[in-house]
Design an enzyme around this catalytic site. Structure first.
Site, PDB file in Angstrom:
ATOM      1  N   ASN A  48       6.107   8.298 -22.621  1.00 17.53           N
ATOM      2  CA  ASN A  48       6.270   8.263 -24.079  1.00 17.53           C
ATOM      3  C   ASN A  48       4.726   7.687 -24.791  1.00 17.53           C
ATOM      4  O   ASN A  48       4.504   6.570 -24.514  1.00 17.53           O
ATOM      5  CB  ASN A  48       7.281   7.352 -24.832  1.00 17.53           C
ATOM      6  CG  ASN A  48       7.650   7.440 -26.202  1.00 17.53           C
ATOM      7  OD1 ASN A  48       6.663   7.282 -26.929  1.00 17.53           O
ATOM      8  ND2 ASN A  48       8.869   7.731 -26.637  1.00 17.53           N
ATOM      9  N   HIS A  59       7.185  12.429 -26.432  1.00 20.33           N
ATOM     10  CA  HIS A  59       8.251  11.632 -26.059  1.00 20.33           C
ATOM     11  C   HIS A  59       7.607  11.915 -24.408  1.00 20.33           C
ATOM     12  O   HIS A  59       6.870  12.589 -23.998  1.00 20.33           O
ATOM     13  CB  HIS A  59       9.402  12.176 -26.122  1.00 20.33           C
ATOM     14  CG  HIS A  59      10.005  11.958 -27.415  1.00 20.33           C
ATOM     15  ND1 HIS A  59      11.299  11.871 -27.936  1.00 20.33           N
ATOM     16  CD2 HIS A  59       9.347  11.817 -28.845  1.00 20.33           C
ATOM     17  CE1 HIS A  59      11.403  11.614 -29.156  1.00 20.33           C
ATOM     18  NE2 HIS A  59      10.322  11.543 -29.666  1.00 20.33           N
ATOM     19  N   GLU A  61       9.516  13.135 -21.943  1.00 14.07           N
ATOM     20  CA  GLU A  61       9.781  14.454 -21.490  1.00 14.07           C
ATOM     21  C   GLU A  61       8.921  15.472 -21.911  1.00 14.07           C
ATOM     22  O   GLU A  61       8.473  16.375 -20.990  1.00 14.07           O
ATOM     23  CB  GLU A  61      11.089  14.886 -21.854  1.00 14.07           C
ATOM     24  CG  GLU A  61      12.283  14.013 -21.316  1.00 14.07           C
ATOM     25  CD  GLU A  61      12.809  12.707 -22.173  1.00 14.07           C
ATOM     26  OE1 GLU A  61      13.761  12.216 -21.849  1.00 14.07           O
ATOM     27  OE2 GLU A  61      11.728  12.382 -23.058  1.00 14.07           O
ATOM     28  N   CYS A  86      16.537  12.422 -25.857  1.00 13.39           N
ATOM     29  CA  CYS A  86      17.168  12.358 -27.085  1.00 13.39           C
ATOM     30  C   CYS A  86      17.419  13.953 -27.499  1.00 13.39           C
ATOM     31  O   CYS A  86      17.247  14.560 -26.611  1.00 13.39           O
ATOM     32  CB  CYS A  86      16.149  11.893 -28.182  1.00 13.39           C
ATOM     33  SG  CYS A  86      14.637  12.976 -28.075  1.00 13.39           S
ATOM     34  N   CYS A  89      14.379  16.361 -27.302  1.00 10.50           N
ATOM     35  CA  CYS A  89      14.246  16.292 -25.689  1.00 10.50           C
ATOM     36  C   CYS A  89      15.388  17.180 -24.844  1.00 10.50           C
ATOM     37  O   CYS A  89      14.953  17.990 -24.100  1.00 10.50           O
ATOM     38  CB  CYS A  89      13.744  15.257 -24.932  1.00 10.50           C
ATOM     39  SG  CYS A  89      12.158  14.531 -25.535  1.00 10.50           S
ATOM     40  N   ASP A 149      11.756   5.195 -33.185  1.00 12.04           N
ATOM     41  CA  ASP A 149      11.597   6.216 -32.077  1.00 12.04           C
ATOM     42  C   ASP A 149      12.890   7.024 -31.978  1.00 12.04           C
ATOM     43  O   ASP A 149      13.164   8.399 -31.751  1.00 12.04           O
ATOM     44  CB  ASP A 149      11.605   5.585 -30.755  1.00 12.04           C
ATOM     45  CG  ASP A 149      11.121   6.496 -29.610  1.00 12.04           C
ATOM     46  OD1 ASP A 149      10.274   7.189 -29.769  1.00 12.04           O
ATOM     47  OD2 ASP A 149      11.968   6.818 -28.432  1.00 12.04           O
TER      48      ASP A 149
END
Length: 158
Positions: A48, A59, A61, A86, A89, A149
């Site tokens: 991130n 992020h 990912e 999240c 992602c 975030d």
């Protein structure tokens, strides 16, 4: 013909943890990710970098995904992340056809893992004490950044 050994998910997670620690050392949110093929070979890793790059789309990912470059298919790749992905992602995982996601932990944030499972994606939650503690410590110290975030607006709710 012998069956290939199961991937070492704990070793894979360690690369993502190392990425999370790198992000933390840069002043960012400690979430890391790595992408592997089914033979356990590292394709890419990332972390991130929302704070460091002033870019809300980076992020862990997505950073690992971008660093992997173009792939003919993602179906046989494994997304490994220190935290449950999240919705953003999770959508990336679903959109590009990853079939396996390894999660370091889902206690600090559950994300979209139930939806990923409903979509037929194998989600392996390692419940890593190291991942849980690292992010819990960050959240306790930086609640406003964490809420930003995960999309929680600042101030009192109406």
């Amino acid at each position: 013909m012998t069956a290939s050994p199961a991937p070492d998910y704990t070793a894979m997670l360690q690369v993502a943890i190392d990425q999370a620690r790198l992000g933390l050392s840069e002043g960012g949110i400690p979430i890391g990710a790595a992408i592997y093929n089914t033979r356990g070979e590292l394709i890419s890793a990332g972390h991130n970098r929302r704070i460091q790059q002033d870019d809300p789309s980076i992020h862990g990912e997505t950073d690992a995904f971008r660093r992997a470059g173009r792939q003919a298919s993602y179906r046989d790749l494994i997304m490994v992340t220190t935290l449950a992905p999240c919705w953003y992602c999770s959508g990336l995982v679903r959109q590009f056809g990853f079939r396996t996601v390894v999660v370091g932990e889902s206690q600090n944030f559950h994300g979209g893992i139930d939806w990923l499972r409903e979509c037929g994606i194998e989600v392996i939650d390692l419940n890593s004490a190291e991942c849980i503690t690292m992010l819990a410590d960050y959240i306790r110290t930086n609640p406003a950044v964490w809420n930003e975030d995960i999309g929680v607006p600042p101030g009192p709710s109406v």
